[in-house]
Design an enzyme around this catalytic site. Structure first.
Site, PDB file in Angstrom:
ATOM      1  CE1 TYR A 107      -3.707   2.466   0.488  1.00  0.00           C
ATOM      2  CE2 TYR A 107      -2.176   3.521   1.982  1.00  0.00           C
ATOM      3  CZ  TYR A 107      -3.327   3.560   1.226  1.00  0.00           C
ATOM      4  OH  TYR A 107      -4.084   4.705   1.212  1.00  0.00           O
ATOM      5  CD1 TRP A 109      -1.567   7.395  -1.442  1.00  0.00           C
ATOM      6  CD2 TRP A 109      -1.506   9.347  -2.555  1.00  0.00           C
ATOM      7  NE1 TRP A 109      -2.766   8.028  -1.253  1.00  0.00           N
ATOM      8  CE2 TRP A 109      -2.759   9.224  -1.917  1.00  0.00           C
ATOM      9  CE3 TRP A 109      -1.237  10.487  -3.300  1.00  0.00           C
ATOM     10  CZ2 TRP A 109      -3.745  10.205  -2.026  1.00  0.00           C
ATOM     11  CZ3 TRP A 109      -2.213  11.459  -3.391  1.00  0.00           C
ATOM     12  CH2 TRP A 109      -3.458  11.315  -2.769  1.00  0.00           C
TER      13      TRP A 109
HETATM   14  N1  LIG Z   1      -2.390   8.750  12.083  1.00  0.00           N
HETATM   15  C1  LIG Z   1      -2.734   8.772  10.791  1.00  0.00           C
HETATM   16  N2  LIG Z   1      -2.122   7.944   9.923  1.00  0.00           N
HETATM   17  C2  LIG Z   1      -2.463   7.978   8.619  1.00  0.00           C
HETATM   18  C3  LIG Z   1      -3.466   8.854   8.149  1.00  0.00           C
HETATM   19  C4  LIG Z   1      -4.103   9.710   9.092  1.00  0.00           C
HETATM   20  O1  LIG Z   1      -4.997  10.502   8.740  1.00  0.00           O
HETATM   21  N3  LIG Z   1      -3.712   9.649  10.406  1.00  0.00           N
HETATM   22  N4  LIG Z   1      -3.791   8.866   6.820  1.00  0.00           N
HETATM   23  C5  LIG Z   1      -3.586   7.631   6.099  1.00  0.00           C
HETATM   24  C6  LIG Z   1      -3.768   7.834   4.664  1.00  0.00           C
HETATM   25  S1  LIG Z   1      -5.283   8.498   4.211  1.00  0.00           S
HETATM   26  C7  LIG Z   1      -2.866   7.458   3.737  1.00  0.00           C
HETATM   27  S2  LIG Z   1      -3.301   7.550   2.087  1.00  0.00           S
HETATM   28  C8  LIG Z   1      -1.568   6.907   4.116  1.00  0.00           C
HETATM   29  C9  LIG Z   1      -0.437   7.327   3.170  1.00  0.00           C
HETATM   30  O2  LIG Z   1       0.646   6.470   3.289  1.00  0.00           O
HETATM   31  P1  LIG Z   1       1.728   6.258   2.120  1.00  0.00           P
HETATM   32  O3  LIG Z   1       1.088   6.372   0.783  1.00  0.00           O
HETATM   33  O4  LIG Z   1       2.440   4.999   2.426  1.00  0.00           O
HETATM   34  O5  LIG Z   1       2.663   7.510   2.352  1.00  0.00           O
HETATM   35  P2  LIG Z   1       3.734   8.203   1.404  1.00  0.00           P
HETATM   36  O6  LIG Z   1       4.615   9.011   2.294  1.00  0.00           O
HETATM   37  O7  LIG Z   1       3.057   8.938   0.303  1.00  0.00           O
HETATM   38  O8  LIG Z   1       4.560   6.983   0.851  1.00  0.00           O
HETATM   39  C10 LIG Z   1       4.804   6.755  -0.498  1.00  0.00           C
HETATM   40  C11 LIG Z   1       6.243   6.297  -0.633  1.00  0.00           C
HETATM   41  O9  LIG Z   1       6.442   5.892  -1.973  1.00  0.00           O
HETATM   42  C12 LIG Z   1       7.733   6.361  -2.387  1.00  0.00           C
HETATM   43  N5  LIG Z   1       7.710   6.494  -3.845  1.00  0.00           N
HETATM   44  C13 LIG Z   1       7.230   7.518  -4.582  1.00  0.00           C
HETATM   45  N6  LIG Z   1       7.424   7.285  -5.887  1.00  0.00           N
HETATM   46  C14 LIG Z   1       8.032   6.095  -5.977  1.00  0.00           C
HETATM   47  C15 LIG Z   1       8.485   5.308  -7.079  1.00  0.00           C
HETATM   48  O10 LIG Z   1       8.360   5.669  -8.228  1.00  0.00           O
HETATM   49  N7  LIG Z   1       9.042   4.104  -6.793  1.00  0.00           N
HETATM   50  C16 LIG Z   1       9.178   3.658  -5.517  1.00  0.00           C
HETATM   51  N8  LIG Z   1       9.721   2.441  -5.353  1.00  0.00           N
HETATM   52  N9  LIG Z   1       8.798   4.395  -4.462  1.00  0.00           N
HETATM   53  C17 LIG Z   1       8.218   5.580  -4.693  1.00  0.00           C
HETATM   54  C18 LIG Z   1       7.914   7.675  -1.691  1.00  0.00           C
HETATM   55  O11 LIG Z   1       9.283   8.012  -1.604  1.00  0.00           O
HETATM   56  C19 LIG Z   1       7.248   7.401  -0.343  1.00  0.00           C
HETATM   57  O12 LIG Z   1       8.177   6.975   0.622  1.00  0.00           O
HETATM   58  O13 LIG Z   1      -1.259   7.285   5.454  1.00  0.00           O
HETATM   59  C20 LIG Z   1      -2.272   6.907   6.380  1.00  0.00           C
HETATM   60  N10 LIG Z   1      -1.828   7.134   7.737  1.00  0.00           N
HETATM   61  N1  LIG Z   2      -1.546  18.796   1.770  1.00  0.00           N
HETATM   62  C1  LIG Z   2      -1.980  17.522   1.768  1.00  0.00           C
HETATM   63  N2  LIG Z   2      -3.199  17.229   1.281  1.00  0.00           N
HETATM   64  C2  LIG Z   2      -3.646  15.951   1.306  1.00  0.00           C
HETATM   65  C3  LIG Z   2      -2.835  14.891   1.784  1.00  0.00           C
HETATM   66  C4  LIG Z   2      -1.533  15.230   2.287  1.00  0.00           C
HETATM   67  O1  LIG Z   2      -0.772  14.354   2.747  1.00  0.00           O
HETATM   68  N3  LIG Z   2      -1.145  16.543   2.261  1.00  0.00           N
HETATM   69  N4  LIG Z   2      -3.298  13.603   1.777  1.00  0.00           N
HETATM   70  C5  LIG Z   2      -4.407  13.263   0.896  1.00  0.00           C
HETATM   71  C6  LIG Z   2      -5.026  11.999   1.325  1.00  0.00           C
HETATM   72  S1  LIG Z   2      -4.171  10.553   1.074  1.00  0.00           S
HETATM   73  C7  LIG Z   2      -6.248  11.920   1.866  1.00  0.00           C
HETATM   74  S2  LIG Z   2      -6.939  10.387   2.233  1.00  0.00           S
HETATM   75  C8  LIG Z   2      -7.041  13.126   2.142  1.00  0.00           C
HETATM   76  C9  LIG Z   2      -7.719  13.048   3.515  1.00  0.00           C
HETATM   77  O2  LIG Z   2      -8.657  14.048   3.633  1.00  0.00           O
HETATM   78  P1  LIG Z   2      -9.321  14.329   5.057  1.00  0.00           P
HETATM   79  O3  LIG Z   2      -9.561  13.062   5.746  1.00  0.00           O
HETATM   80  O4  LIG Z   2     -10.485  15.218   4.833  1.00  0.00           O
HETATM   81  O5  LIG Z   2      -8.138  15.167   5.730  1.00  0.00           O
HETATM   82  P2  LIG Z   2      -7.660  15.399   7.222  1.00  0.00           P
HETATM   83  O6  LIG Z   2      -6.749  16.575   7.140  1.00  0.00           O
HETATM   84  O7  LIG Z   2      -7.126  14.159   7.812  1.00  0.00           O
HETATM   85  O8  LIG Z   2      -8.971  15.774   8.013  1.00  0.00           O
HETATM   86  C10 LIG Z   2      -9.679  16.980   7.762  1.00  0.00           C
HETATM   87  C11 LIG Z   2     -10.075  17.606   9.073  1.00  0.00           C
HETATM   88  O9  LIG Z   2     -11.031  16.785   9.739  1.00  0.00           O
HETATM   89  C12 LIG Z   2     -11.043  17.176  11.107  1.00  0.00           C
HETATM   90  N5  LIG Z   2     -11.464  16.056  11.931  1.00  0.00           N
HETATM   91  C13 LIG Z   2     -10.709  15.053  12.405  1.00  0.00           C
HETATM   92  N6  LIG Z   2     -11.447  14.191  13.131  1.00  0.00           N
HETATM   93  C14 LIG Z   2     -12.713  14.670  13.091  1.00  0.00           C
HETATM   94  C15 LIG Z   2     -13.951  14.231  13.646  1.00  0.00           C
HETATM   95  O10 LIG Z   2     -14.061  13.196  14.295  1.00  0.00           O
HETATM   96  N7  LIG Z   2     -15.053  14.994  13.369  1.00  0.00           N
HETATM   97  C16 LIG Z   2     -14.993  16.125  12.642  1.00  0.00           C
HETATM   98  N8  LIG Z   2     -16.127  16.791  12.417  1.00  0.00           N
HETATM   99  N9  LIG Z   2     -13.837  16.570  12.126  1.00  0.00           N
HETATM  100  C17 LIG Z   2     -12.721  15.858  12.343  1.00  0.00           C
HETATM  101  C18 LIG Z   2      -9.615  17.591  11.441  1.00  0.00           C
HETATM  102  O11 LIG Z   2      -9.606  18.790  12.177  1.00  0.00           O
HETATM  103  C19 LIG Z   2      -8.944  17.684  10.075  1.00  0.00           C
HETATM  104  O12 LIG Z   2      -8.168  18.846   9.920  1.00  0.00           O
HETATM  105  O13 LIG Z   2      -6.202  14.277   2.104  1.00  0.00           O
HETATM  106  C20 LIG Z   2      -5.474  14.355   0.883  1.00  0.00           C
HETATM  107  N10 LIG Z   2      -4.883  15.675   0.825  1.00  0.00           N
HETATM  108 MO   LIG Z   3      -5.291   8.793   1.916  1.00  0.00          MO
END
Ligand SMILES: Nc1nc2c(c(=O)[nH]1)N[C@H]1C(S)=C(S)[C@@H](COP(=O)(O)OP(=O)(O)OC[C@H]3O[C@@H](n4cnc5c(=O)[nH]c(N)nc54)[C@H](O)[C@@H]3O)O[C@H]1N2
Ligand SMILES: Nc1nc2c(c(=O)[nH]1)N[C@H]1C(S)=C(S)[C@@H](COP(=O)(O)OP(=O)(O)OC[C@H]3O[C@@H](n4cnc5c(=O)[nH]c(N)nc54)[C@H](O)[C@@H]3O)O[C@H]1N2
Ligand SMILES: [Mo]
Length: 764
Positions: A107, A109
């Protein structure tokens, strides 16, 4: 010195790479982008960073089974030796333990370019080689992905097929945004975007006179220009608020009885639940005030306002990344149904308008660029967020989406394009679980925490070092990505690494389909073009696209309104639920008999929250949201992310009252802790955070302690988060459910080491 220019793309936007003397010196935003992300500024330094993995490397102690600490030494090896080691390990594990002993979902991005999308390539490579344990669902909206099909027959509205902004701007009068509409999140589109339009649309909506209510623990979740009413709410309690709004609509006879009767099933048992006819608890505003911290008057007033006008309910994805995260999404749909706006222009419900760029952007329905994925012959999978459970408990039985499964016994983990030591919860537990496999193989460009927890590390190129095609179904551009520089060190493209391994293992041509990089770029583009042609949209041929660097899809002829057809004629356009209607009560879910996911939206207290007994000892709810200055953990060592660190650590935002009580001032180093772990962070005292809550972004590179009892040094909040499924229905992540305590750190602060590469001995 001449400067060469190359069109390129990242998840945070399209750009032109400026190259001087073989080095990327600047990333100039795409001319058509109205709001480029400053994350682009991190790329030049990161591409040439000393943290790049230069050559294949093997962890010292791997063959001897030494524990993976994240601080191990590595020895460089030749590509020949590395590839031979990977191929023979794969063959050995397949032969000895079977295909289901390999975890290959990987898993993460990966890159915005779709031909070189590392995770897709790894799955393709492993599936063609006999299969592996795959990972289903995702961390982003895993709970939604399984509950929405039960309620409305599809989870499409979460990925972006929602009522267009153009329709909202024209017809909506009120937007209730649960989780706000954080423009920081609009910097990102999976697959990349030519145009960042979230802010443009929000401004248009404001200009059209739409009123906004932002229901969230963090005021800055909606931009100032919206002038939104801020309704601070205790984290994880939105379901209670929605139920109480519905109670008000019901008891004040303000709900759309006709809509509910014609388009929904199961209202009667739900009505009894709202009124408390069977459990003697009315889910009224008073009841919800005690749970949510939102005043009863405010709750009733929100319900009345929403009922009096064309309103749109939108929920951030964050709401469902919490224990029982299925419930607020289910409840929001029923709330929208009672308001009666579903299927009408600008009305009803949506998800993620503030979660990622491109949600609700009008776009002709043409396929995005993608490479094909073969079937997984091993037919084995886990819900993605159950990785530590699986590694710690092979053979254990668990429930998921109405069935029972058994965790496989994993001997080899293969990761390309993700960072589990960023994304997973309870990282100290993951680190213990991570000792289970005999071999961990990682492709990375940088020495991320996950690369440092691997046995065989293969250096991957970045997008700047190869040709590709990118874009997403949420954006109106398809983008060419031109190779701008030579590979750094001995890095290779993931595609070429897998091709070489497939050759070792005897299936090269099945893997490549006899196409090289440029042939795949053309193939991917041609698929998009064919899909466009089928919709009557003419796109130029590949050569022209490649030379110009992008194509733009024409504007839509009419606004898309979610469930418009269903509303017009529910007999001819039923939903894909068993009843063909919106399922307020799901008989299927009832049949699963899950205490944590009852048959209709229900308030069930999460494992940890501000109203729980544990809050006596752990009085602060930790919200870990998406970072404003990077994508997850990507580019964390780069200048844009580094600039916002406080005392060299990840910032934690804390309300002035909570800070004063603990003697914490802005700029202090603090320790956050709970029974799962502890980390250091840099305090930012901020009245935008409601009392009882602290907010930390995810993605600070994990810098584990040397000894038990010491804190993680850099501010990775996932040492504190809870690693349990949302419920047996979806088994999604519960990342946003966590209680902690916070205190000032008065001892000498240990150095952050993770931005220095590990010790890597040269080959020989
Ligand atoms: N506590 C908490 N944890 C969370 C979340 C949260 O809201 N709270 N959000 C979750 C969510 S929504 C997500 S999507 C995940 C994201 O989790 P990840 O998608 O695992 O996070 P990234 O840091 O984007 O990791 C992508 C990695 O791929 C590598 N990469 C990029 N391009 C390439 C390539 O071409 N080849 C190879 N081999 N590697 C490459 C980058 O260097 C990077 O280290 O985190 C989750 N974790
Ligand atoms: N700049 C930037 N943008 C991103 C990403 C990134 O890494 N960087 N990651 C992308 C990815 S993988 C994803 S999945 C999306 C995620 O998109 P979201 O899940 O919408 O993003 P978050 O910033 O985790 O949460 C938005 C807000 O929800 C509020 N929140 C948290 N818990 C609760 C709750 O229980 N109730 C309510 N009402 N509000 C709450 C928090 O204050 C938080 O700032 O974002 C995407 N966009
Ligand atoms: Mo995500």
């Amino acid at each position: 010195m001449t400067v060469a220019r190359f069109p390129q793309l990242a998840h945070w936007g399209a750009f032109t790479a400026l190259v001087e003397d073989g080095r990327v010196v600047r990333c100039e935003p795409f001319a058509r982008d109205p709001a480029p992300s400053n994350m682009l500024d991190a790329i030049p330094e990161m591409v040439h960073s000393p943290l790049r993995i230069a050559r294949p490397a093997i962890r010292e102690g791997w063959r001897e089974g030494k524990e993976r600490t994240g601080a191990d030494r590595f020895r460089e090896v030749s590509w020949e030796e590395a590839l031979a080691a990977v191929a023979s390990e794969l063959a050995r594990v397949r032969e000895t333990f079977g295909h289901a002993a390999i975890l290959g979902g990987s898993y993460g991005w990966s890159s915005a370019g779709r031909v070189h999308h590392a995770r897709s390539l790894l799955r393709r490579f492993l599936f063609l080689g006999g299969g592996c344990v795959d990972q289903v669902a995702n961390y982003s909206f895993g709970a939604a992905q399984y509950v929405l099909p039960r309620v409305i027959g599809t989870f499409q509205p979460v990925v972006g097929q929602v009522t267009d902004w153009s329709s909202i701007v024209k017809h909506a009068r009120l937007i209730l945004a649960f989780g706000g509409l954080a423009t920081k999140n609009g910097q990102v589109t999976s697959g990349g975007a030519g145009a960042h339009t979230m802010e443009t649309w929000l401004r248009r909506a404001k200009e059209a006179g739409i009123e906004f209510v932002s229901i969230t623990p963090l005021r800055s979740d909606s931009p100032d220009f919206l002038g939104a009413q801020w309704v601070p709410i205790r984290p994880n309690t939105d379901t209670a608020l929605m139920l109480a709004m519905m109670h008000t609509l019901l008891t004040e006879a303000r709900y759309d009885t006709e809509f509910v009767a014609r388009y929904c099933v199961g209202f009667e048992p739900f009505r009894r639940y709202l009124l408390g006819l069977d459990d003697a608890i009315a889910k009224d505003a008073q009841w919800a005030e005690a749970i949510t911290g939102v005043g009863a008057d405010t709750i009733r007033e929100l319900a009345r306002r929403a009922a009096a006008t064309r309103s749109m309910i939108t929920c951030a994805w964050s709401l469902q990344r919490a224990h029982h995260g299925e419930q607020p999404y289910w409840a929001s749909i029923v709330l929208a149904a009672m308001l009666g706006g579903i299927g009408l222009p600008g009305g009803g419900f949506g998800f993620g308008h503030g979660s990622t760029n491109g949600i609700g952007v009008p776009r002709v329905d043409v396929a995005g660029p993608e490479v094909p994925l073969p079937l997984n012959p091993a037919r084995a999978m886990i819900p993605v967020a159950r990785i530590a459970d699986m590694l710690l408990d092979p053979g254990a039985s668990y429930a998921f989406n109405g069935r029972r499964y058994t965790f496989p016994d994993i001997r080899l983990v293969y990761w390309a394009g993700g960072n589990p030591f960023h994304h997973h919860q309870d990282l100290n537990r993951l680190q213990r679980a991570w000792q289970k496999p005999q071999t961990v193989i990682v492709h990375e460009s940088w020495w991320t925490p996950t690369a440092r927890h691997a046995d065989i590390v293969l250096p991957a190129t970045t997008t700047l070092e190869r040709n590709d095609v990118g874009g997403s179904t949420r954006d109106t551009f398809v983008l060419a990505m031109h190779r701008a520089i030579d590979p750094i060190g001995d890095a290779k493209n993931d595609f070429d690494i897998f091709r070489a391994l497939a050759r070792h293992l005897g299936y090269e041509s099945a893997f490549t389909e006899d196409r090289d990089e440029m042939a795949w770029c053309q193939w991917v583009y041609d698929q998009v073009r064919a899909s466009a042609t089928a919709k009557g949209v003419a796109l130029p041929g590949f050569q022209q696209f490649w030379a110009e660097g992008f194509v733009e899809l024409p504007p839509c002829e009419r606004d898309y309104v979610l469930f418009e057809d269903f509303r017009r004629d529910p007999e001819r356009h039923p939903l894909k639920t068993p009843s063909g209607r919106i399922e307020i009560v799901s008989e299927a879910v009832a049949g699963f008999d899950y205490a944590d996911c009852p048959p209709h939206p229900t308030w069930i207290p999460p494992a940890e929250w501000l109203g729980s007994a544990a809050a006596q000892r752990w009085p602060i709810h930790l919200v870990t949201h998406q970072p404003a200055s990077r994508l997850h953990a990507q580019m964390d060592p780069g200048p844009v992310s580094r600039r916002q660190k406080v005392a060299g650590r990840e910032p934690v935002r804390i309300n002035p009252q909570d800070a004063a009580r603990r003697g914490i001032r802005s700029g202090d180093i603090v320790r956050l802790f709970n029974p799962r772990g502890a980390c250091l962070a840099g305090a930012v005292v901020d009245a935008d955070v409601m009392p009882g809550v602290v907010v930390m972004a995810t993605g600070a590179w994990f810098d584990p302690a040397d000894a038990a009892g010491e804190p993680e040094r850099h501010g990775n909040p996932n040492v504190l988060t809870l690693d349990i499924g949302t419920s047996p229905l979806a088994q999604g992540t519960s990342a946003l459910t966590a209680l902690v305590e916070i205190e000032r750190w008065d001892q000498p602060a240990p150095a952050v080491r993770v931005f220095t590469p590990p010790v890597v001995a040269a080959a020989g």
